[in-house]
Scaffold this motif. Structure first.
Motif, PDB file in Angstrom:
ATOM      1  N   ASP A  12       0.801  -1.231   0.000  1.00 46.75           N
ATOM      2  CA  ASP A  12       0.000   0.000   0.000  1.00 46.75           C
ATOM      3  C   ASP A  12       0.836   1.284   0.000  1.00 46.75           C
ATOM      4  OD1 ASP A  12      -2.080  -1.717   0.190  1.00 46.75           O
ATOM      5  OD2 ASP A  12      -2.838  -0.997   2.119  1.00 46.75           O
ATOM      6  N   VAL A  13       2.151   1.159  -0.033  1.00 45.74           N
ATOM      7  CA  VAL A  13       3.014   2.348   0.044  1.00 45.74           C
ATOM      8  C   VAL A  13       4.072   2.250  -1.047  1.00 45.74           C
ATOM      9  CG1 VAL A  13       4.512   3.744   1.512  1.00 45.74           C
ATOM     10  CG2 VAL A  13       2.681   2.394   2.551  1.00 45.74           C
ATOM     11  N   HIS A  14       4.013   3.172  -1.989  1.00 41.10           N
ATOM     12  CA  HIS A  14       4.938   3.130  -3.116  1.00 41.10           C
ATOM     13  C   HIS A  14       5.843   4.364  -3.127  1.00 41.10           C
ATOM     14  CE1 HIS A  14       2.171   0.309  -5.687  1.00 41.10           C
ATOM     15  NE2 HIS A  14       2.497  -0.203  -4.514  1.00 41.10           N
TER      16      HIS A  14
ATOM     17  N   TRP B   4      -5.281   6.136  -4.946  1.00 40.20           N
ATOM     18  CA  TRP B   4      -3.969   6.421  -4.364  1.00 40.20           C
ATOM     19  C   TRP B   4      -3.821   7.914  -4.135  1.00 40.20           C
ATOM     20  CZ3 TRP B   4       0.094   2.871  -3.409  1.00 40.20           C
ATOM     21  CH2 TRP B   4      -0.200   1.534  -3.784  1.00 40.20           C
ATOM     22  N   SER B  16       3.506   7.510  -2.510  1.00 41.85           N
ATOM     23  CA  SER B  16       2.088   7.216  -2.756  1.00 41.85           C
ATOM     24  C   SER B  16       1.525   6.240  -1.733  1.00 41.85           C
ATOM     25  CB  SER B  16       1.907   6.620  -4.153  1.00 41.85           C
ATOM     26  OG  SER B  16       2.444   7.481  -5.131  1.00 41.85           O
ATOM     27  N   ILE B  17       0.333   6.539  -1.290  1.00 39.54           N
ATOM     28  CA  ILE B  17      -0.336   5.728  -0.281  1.00 39.54           C
ATOM     29  C   ILE B  17      -1.669   5.250  -0.830  1.00 39.54           C
ATOM     30  CG2 ILE B  17      -1.348   5.743   2.023  1.00 39.54           C
ATOM     31  CD1 ILE B  17       0.506   8.041   2.752  1.00 39.54           C
ATOM     32  N   LYS B  18      -1.913   3.970  -0.705  1.00 37.09           N
ATOM     33  CA  LYS B  18      -3.196   3.436  -1.142  1.00 37.09           C
ATOM     34  C   LYS B  18      -4.284   3.887  -0.170  1.00 37.09           C
ATOM     35  CE  LYS B  18      -5.250  -0.796  -2.835  1.00 37.09           C
ATOM     36  NZ  LYS B  18      -5.079  -2.258  -2.909  1.00 37.09           N
TER      37      LYS B  18
END
Lengths: 284, 284
Positions: A12-14, B4, B16-18
């Motif tokens: 969930d964290v990119h 996101w 980026s966070i889902k």
């Protein structure tokens, strides 16, 4: 057209970096290796999609994995490095004239070849006459060794893929045996922040603690590793790096460093409460 | 479908966070405010696209902005907080029974309203009888004040938009005047890692150093802020927080904290060489 490299810190964290161009991509028997050219970080080495180093901040990791043990015991002469194919750890070690031998065991020759070609910033000291390169399995190499090294540095990938065996009880036991009676073991220890990393860190620490009379964890700010809060494991049969630091001896060497200093050395062992808590409650 | 949220650490670096769902989105006269529900971080508050806090790691920021000055001078009674609409700073301050008055000046009432509704984890102590909320311009508020506070905490957004004036020489001068003779000023100070943040940090530090006899910088690991390496500015007319810490007094209070401890307090003032270098070479 835009090209982006994305590392998944978790599902969930990119974390994404804009890429000018991909300058290498290859697959060895062990893993996938890529090198990217980027504006923000210079060249970036990734293995299996995880950032191993960037030219912008590799100095932080390499300062902390090398100078902390070296400042603790200035009489270190024989060093074993496991992994570290990018050459940054060897580069820092060769700055110490007092070191007589550096055995480096990297399972994947392709990493070294690629870094020599594309990352001269780190892969610049493999030809130092004290360096012996072995392209072998570090686990087997250590198993066959006894009472030989003053320092073992485990500069590994994460505990998946070829790095997995470097986080096991058996491996740490063999390291203990391969070290002299005042030997020091340092290893990259993941991050305390995301559960996946934190669990790897807890496992590694509990296993090392069973074996070594002195087992500590220290930390550094490494912005391109997941969470930016990265830990190193420190273990020794004799020296407590958080207390036995030989400040004067190290400062007299006159080494220029962009991250490490002897005050920071001591401070890096002081952990936030939540990290201390993680290290305390270890149930395997 | 996947949703996101992406924060631009720089044009070339995205975090980026889902998002499970967006639970609030609004625009005040000053800024855009959003609240997201996420699996990894719990609720996340963003202003103009920048993460202000996540439920997972807000404790780190609030521990370090409050307990460092409070442990330095246990006799702090009157506190001024500027910004801090999420309530986390006030929450930590109200844990000290010795504090008599907390004036909080937030320019944007909507931030407080939104946080009361969606972020009860931080916005939980505005009704403490010692708290006086002013929805005003912090710059004007401080200008009209003299010799009143033991502590001023500037818990602002980045130096763009409404936060900009809180990084100026005039504002720091007014803070100096508003503080008593042993007063302390703490402010969020950006990161040393990316040029944009580092330049803001250097400017802020040089301006504060012109005015206060004691001006230091301390750091914390805040994974959801750009680079994870976040700085705080500490300034005082009298107390050097890196040395004058009253460890026993603070520990006797028995406050439970998940990040802060008094050893870490001292360690947080020990900076890496490259950060010290940035703070030294200040040309405006």
């Amino acid at each position: 057209m835009e090209l982006w490299f994305t590392e998944k810190h978790t599902e969930d964290v990119h974390f994404s970096i804009k890429v000018d161009k991909q300058i290498y991509s290859g697959k060895s028997d062990f893993q996938r290796i890529d090198v990217f050219e980027t504006k923000e970080f210079g060249r970036v080495l990734t293995i299996d999609g995880f950032i191993m180093l960037t030219e912008k901040d590799e100095f932080i990791y390499h300062d902390m994995i090398v100078h902390v043990p070296m400042a603790t015991n200035p009489n270190i002469k024989n060093v074993l490095v496991i992994g570290a194919g990018d050459g940054g750890t060897v580069r820092e070690l060769t700055r110490y004239e007092t070191i007589e031998k550096i055995d480096m065991v990297e399972i994947d020759k392709l990493v070294v070849d690629v870094c020599k070609e594309y990352l001269p910033q780190t892969a610049c000291k493999f030809d130092d006459s004290r360096v012996n390169l072995y392209f072998e399995d570090g686990i087997k190499f250590v198993k066959a060794t006894e009472n030989q090294y003053d320092l073992i540095i485990v500069d590994s990938t994460d505990p998946i893929g070829p790095g997995e065996g470097l986080f096991t009880r058996d491996f740490y036991r063999d390291c203990f045996k391969a070290l002299k009676e005042d030997g020091i073991l340092v290893n990259q220890h993941e991050s305390p922040y995301y559960d996946y990393n934190a669990n790897a860190m807890k496992r590694a620490h509990s296993r090392i603690k069973e074996l070594f009379p002195i087992a500590k964890v220290y930390q550094a700010f490494i912005p391109t590793y997941a969470s930016g809060h990265w830990l190193f494991g420190y273990a020794s049969k004799k020296y407590d790096a958080s207390e036995d630091l030989n400040e004067k001896a190290w400062n007299d060497l006159g080494l220029k460093t962009r991250y490490y200093n002897t005050e920071l050395h001591k401070a890096s062992f002081v952990l936030p409460n939540y990290v201390k808590e993680l290290l305390k409650n270890i149930n395997e």
